[in-house]
Structures are given as C-alpha cells and as structure tokens.
Scaffold this active site. Structure first.
Site, PDB file in Angstrom:
ATOM      1  N   GLY A  45     -15.711   1.540  14.310  1.00 56.84           N
ATOM      2  CA  GLY A  45     -16.716   0.472  14.240  1.00 56.84           C
ATOM      3  C   GLY A  45     -16.327  -0.763  15.033  1.00 56.84           C
TER       4      GLY A  45
ATOM      5  N   ASN B  22       0.878  -1.171   0.000  1.00 53.42           N
ATOM      6  CA  ASN B  22       0.000   0.000   0.000  1.00 53.42           C
ATOM      7  C   ASN B  22       0.917   1.223   0.000  1.00 53.42           C
ATOM      8  OD1 ASN B  22      -1.848   2.016   0.451  1.00 53.42           O
ATOM      9  ND2 ASN B  22      -2.803   1.051   2.228  1.00 53.42           N
TER      10      ASN B  22
ATOM     11  N   ARG C  45     -11.718   8.316  20.424  1.00 49.38           N
ATOM     12  CA  ARG C  45     -11.429   8.020  21.846  1.00 49.38           C
ATOM     13  C   ARG C  45     -11.481   9.304  22.675  1.00 49.38           C
ATOM     14  NH1 ARG C  45      -6.629   4.228  19.868  1.00 49.38           N
ATOM     15  NH2 ARG C  45      -6.660   5.903  18.348  1.00 49.38           N
TER      16      ARG C  45
ATOM     17  N   LYS D 162       3.314   0.682   3.094  1.00 47.79           N
ATOM     18  CA  LYS D 162       2.990  -0.382   4.053  1.00 47.79           C
ATOM     19  C   LYS D 162       3.074  -1.714   3.321  1.00 47.79           C
ATOM     20  CE  LYS D 162      -0.423   2.298   6.552  1.00 47.79           C
ATOM     21  NZ  LYS D 162      -1.802   2.644   6.374  1.00 47.79           N
TER      22      LYS D 162
ATOM     23  N   HIS E 274     -13.264   2.686  -0.075  1.00 41.35           N
ATOM     24  CA  HIS E 274     -13.239   1.589   0.917  1.00 41.35           C
ATOM     25  C   HIS E 274     -13.868   0.301   0.360  1.00 41.35           C
ATOM     26  CE1 HIS E 274     -13.533   4.910   4.235  1.00 41.35           C
ATOM     27  NE2 HIS E 274     -12.263   4.603   4.048  1.00 41.35           N
TER      28      HIS E 274
ATOM     29  N   ARG F  63      -2.539  -1.907  -3.520  1.00 40.75           N
ATOM     30  CA  ARG F  63      -3.776  -1.160  -3.317  1.00 40.75           C
ATOM     31  C   ARG F  63      -3.716   0.116  -4.164  1.00 40.75           C
ATOM     32  NH1 ARG F  63      -5.515   2.620   1.581  1.00 40.75           N
ATOM     33  NH2 ARG F  63      -7.604   3.050   0.814  1.00 40.75           N
TER      34      ARG F  63
ATOM     35  N   ARG G 252     -12.979  15.246   8.153  1.00 43.37           N
ATOM     36  CA  ARG G 252     -13.733  15.604   6.935  1.00 43.37           C
ATOM     37  C   ARG G 252     -15.188  15.926   7.280  1.00 43.37           C
ATOM     38  NH1 ARG G 252     -11.925  10.408   3.499  1.00 43.37           N
ATOM     39  NH2 ARG G 252     -10.146  10.159   4.864  1.00 43.37           N
TER      40      ARG G 252
ATOM     41  N   GLY H 125     -11.380   7.841   8.093  1.00 47.26           N
ATOM     42  CA  GLY H 125     -12.328   8.076   7.005  1.00 47.26           C
ATOM     43  C   GLY H 125     -13.503   7.160   7.284  1.00 47.26           C
TER      44      GLY H 125
ATOM     45  N   ASN I 117     -14.031  -0.819  17.555  1.00 45.92           N
ATOM     46  CA  ASN I 117     -13.589  -0.567  18.940  1.00 45.92           C
ATOM     47  C   ASN I 117     -14.534   0.233  19.813  1.00 45.92           C
ATOM     48  OD1 ASN I 117     -10.902  -1.787  18.782  1.00 45.92           O
ATOM     49  ND2 ASN I 117     -10.558  -0.202  17.236  1.00 45.92           N
TER      50      ASN I 117
ATOM     51  N   ILE J 199     -16.267   2.595   9.608  1.00 51.09           N
ATOM     52  CA  ILE J 199     -16.065   3.889  10.262  1.00 51.09           C
ATOM     53  C   ILE J 199     -14.724   3.896  11.002  1.00 51.09           C
ATOM     54  CG2 ILE J 199     -18.424   4.799  10.329  1.00 51.09           C
ATOM     55  CD1 ILE J 199     -18.878   3.532  13.004  1.00 51.09           C
ATOM     56  N   GLY J 200     -13.793   4.579  10.376  1.00 48.53           N
ATOM     57  CA  GLY J 200     -12.458   4.761  10.948  1.00 48.53           C
ATOM     58  C   GLY J 200     -12.173   6.244  10.891  1.00 48.53           C
TER      59      GLY J 200
ATOM     60  N   GLU K 243      -8.326  -5.512   4.644  1.00 44.93           N
ATOM     61  CA  GLU K 243      -8.199  -5.178   3.225  1.00 44.93           C
ATOM     62  C   GLU K 243      -6.995  -5.878   2.596  1.00 44.93           C
ATOM     63  OE1 GLU K 243      -8.717  -1.208   4.862  1.00 44.93           O
ATOM     64  OE2 GLU K 243      -9.568  -0.617   2.941  1.00 44.93           O
TER      65      GLU K 243
END
Ligand code: AMP
Length: 401
Positions: free
Chosen positions: A333, A7, A285, A14, A180, A91, A241, A212, A335, A209-210, A385
C-alpha cells in the site's frame, strides 16, 4: 517517559525504544533464530551505526537481557541505565472477545491470553514468553499488552458471526475477529488528523496491504467490518495466503490429494496467493516486474490481486453506505504506485479520481494522492504499529497510577 515496545515471535523478537516526550525512536532492532544455534541480534541506535552480534540465545529471557545490554552499552547504547525504561508494551495477536482495547498486564490478563492459545496457537504463546522475559529482566516495570484484534471488537453480531450452527460459536468461539487492528486504528486516526476533520464524521476504508493484507471499514472512528476472520486467512488474496474461497475446496482437496489438516493449512497459508498463481514469487515487486515484462503468470496474479482488492473496497463502501476516505498502507500500500493506480482506476463510480503524478511521489509521510475534484480522498499513510502500542502503553500506565 521511555517505553520499550516488544513484538515477540516464536524464534524472533523485535524491539523499539521510544522517548515519549517527543515520540522519537531512540533505538530499534531484532533478535532472530532464538532457540537455534547462532542467534543474531541486530541493533540500530538512532544516529549511530548498526551493530550485529551472533551468539547462542536459547530463549526469550536471554534475548531481552541481550537487548538491554545493547541499549545500555557504552558504545552502542542510548540509555545510561535500564531503570530509564518506565514501561514495556507488547504486541499480542489474539485478544479474543475479552480485550476490547490494550490492557495492563496482571496475572489474570496473562491467564486470559493463555486461554486464547487455541485461537492463535502460533502467535499468542511467544507473546507470553515475551511478557515473562520482560518481567524477569525488568522487575517492577509495568507491562501493557496491545491486541491485533481489539480494534475490531466494535463489529456487530451480524458482521462477526458466520452463518453456521450457532453452537460452534458458543462452544468454540468461532466467529470473525479480524487482525491488523493496531494498524487500521492508527492510519484511520492519522487520516482524520491529516484532513483536519473529526473522525466521528468520516467513513474510511483502510487498506493494510503488505505480506498479509486486510481491509477495514472504519465508520465514525470504529471498525464496523474487516476482511480477516477467525484467522488471518480470510479476505483478500495475499502474498502466500489464498484469502476467500469456497470452504468446500478444503474438504474436496483433502479428499482428492489425501492431505492432512496441517498439510491443507500449509497449502492455504504458505503456498497460495500471489506465490501460487505466479509460480515464482510472493513479493509484489517481482509480480509487478513480471507484469510489466508481459509474463502471463505474473500478469494473472497481479490482476487477481487487484480485482479482489477492488471488490472488497466496493463491499465496504456498501457496508457504510458511502466512503469519504480510502487509505493505503503497509508494504504494498505504501510502496506500489501501480497497485494503487490500477485499483483506483475502476472506482470512478464512487467518484474516486487519482492524481497519477502525486501517486508516484515517495515521501514516507502521510500524503494525498487524489485530485481536488475527487469525491473520495485517497491517502497514503505509513503505518506505525509500534508507535500506536507505545502511545497506548503510556496512556494505560499513566491512568493506572
Ligand atoms: P509488510 O508485510 O507490510 O512488511 O509488506 C511486505 C511486502 O510489501 C513485500 O513482500 C512486498 O510484496 C511489498 N513491497 C515492499 N516494497 C514494495 C515496492 N516498492 N513495490 C511493491 N511492493 C512492495
């Protein structure tokens, strides 16, 4: 077969190395600050100690060479030779209308990804750098590209077009593409497997939901609507955003504040969302900590986030004339039990009934958090992913032989 998944970002790369015989991760890691002084390579071989190395890595070709050195290193490596890597999966953010699934890299495929640079100017160019770097370092090894947009190419015209002059679609390909996709596809498949039901029969709303965030309506296994649009700015309120707003806000603000195009883009992408409303953080958090402590700005940010998320779930239940499964995934989502609880609290009209105790359990595995009486199955499914890209890579390379 061993598959390396890459990625590539503009200054980062990554990677994850998979043994596809049992889909295990042999090693993973990250190169940061490519092109800057003191680049950092963090390498985590499974079952061995993590290593960090600081050096000068000026471009992606050197980054991949360094990664391959680590993967074959006597002490920290997991391979005896680079030749063990039989395919590389990349990716790529934007596949436009051309790519409806993952594809084997050819000169034509690369040319097409380049043609799409204007739709993803920050993301597609580094993906090409990653592919070139893999080709230079591993000559003869097939490369496969997986696109964030591909899964959403099943959306109908009535869903993907904006109600603006059609010439803009013809001339500039302005339409909704979504993002996504790899994650939405992965978690919807895992949801069907987990429930032991054919995906063709299911109406699933996947909530990725992260940092982004996007929602997808998956009907019969295909994406029928998704909340991101031409770019990943449309839809839900996110960390930094804005998500949906009246487009006039943009021109009005540009006029009143004398902002340039890049300044207004930066405002909407980097200085909005949870960060703008809380005035303190884009991280859920911190927002929930502030909400629990009764801080007014964090409370408002939390309530706006949850409200907008819940409205989209309602919209997608309407889009599919019902919903069988709601899946929560990605950083928030997976956590945030409180985001899931508050969102589901007001979905009782759909027959959603959350088991509050199950909702609090943390496992890292797919799990059900709804009660046996709930008319809608509510699941938490960790996204993966990289595994999805590795699976696609394996399948495409095998089919091409
Ligand atoms: P992602 O983009 O999927 O990596 O998600 C990153 C985001 O997930 C972070 O910015 C946090 O907002 C959120 N996150 C991670 N862990 C938690 C947690 N325990 N509770 C709430 N939010 C979390």
């Amino acid at each position: 077969m061993k598959v390396l998944v890459i990625n590539a970002g503009s200054s980062s790369l990554k990677y994850q190395l998979y043994d596809m015989t049992d889909e295990t991760v042999l090693a993973k890691g990250l190169v940061e600050r490519i092109g800057m002084d003191s680049s950092i390579l963090t390498h985590k071989p499974t079952g061995k100690e993590e290593v960090t190395e600081v050096s000068e890595i000026l471009e992606h070709t050197t980054a991949i060479r360094k990664v391959l050195e680590k993967l074959t290193d006597k002490e920290h490596g997991v391979l005896s030779s680079v030749d063990e890597i039989q395919a590389v999966g990349h990716r790529v953010v934007h596949g436009g209308e051309t790519f409806k699934g993952s594809a084997l890299v050819t000169p034509e495929v690369k040319a097409e990804i380049r043609r799409l640079f204007d739709l993803a100017p920050l993301h597609n160019p580094p993906a090409i750098m990653g592919i070139n770097a893999a080709e230079v370092n591993m000559p003869g090894v097939p490369n496969v590209v997986a696109f964030d947009t591909a899964f959403h190419q099943t959306m109908e015209e009535k869903v993907y077009l904006y109600p603006i002059p059609k010439v803009l679609y013809k001339k500039h390909r302005i339409r909704r593409y979504g993002a996504h996709g790899t994650s939405h596809q992965y978690v919807s498949r895992v949801a069907a497997e987990f429930l032991n039901r054919p995906i063709e029969e299911l109406k699933i709303i996947t909530c990725h939901i992260g940092n982004g965030a996007s929602l997808t309506a998956v009907k019969g296994g295909v994406s029928v609507d998704t909340s991101m649009g031409l770019t990943p700015l449309e839809g839900l309120m996110m960390g930094t955003r804005s998500g949906d707003l009246d487009p006039t806000v943009v021109t009005f603000v540009m006029n009143k504040e004398e902002l340039s195009i890049s300044e207004v883009n930066s405002m909407l992408n980097k200085h909005s969302g949870l960060l703008a409303i809380s005035g303190s953080s884009s991280d859920m958090r911190d927002i929930t900590d502030g909400w629990e402590a009764g801080k007014p700005n964090e409370t408002l940010a939390f309530e706006m986030y949850e409200y907008r998320l819940r409205k989209y779930i309602g919209a997608y239940a309407a889009a599919m004339n019902g919903v069988d499964v709601i899946v929560f995934t990605a950083g928030v989502g997976e956590n945030s039990a409180i985001v899931r609880e508050k969102t589901c609290e007001n979905l009782s009209y759909l027959g959603v009934e959350l088991d509050k105790e199950l909702n609090k359990v943390r496992s890292g595995e797919p799990r059900r958090i709804s009660t046996p009486n709930s008319k809608v199955e509510v699941l938490v499914i960790p996204t993966n992913e990289e595994l999805m890209i590795a699976r696609d890579t394996l399948q495409i390379v095998q089919e091409s032989k």
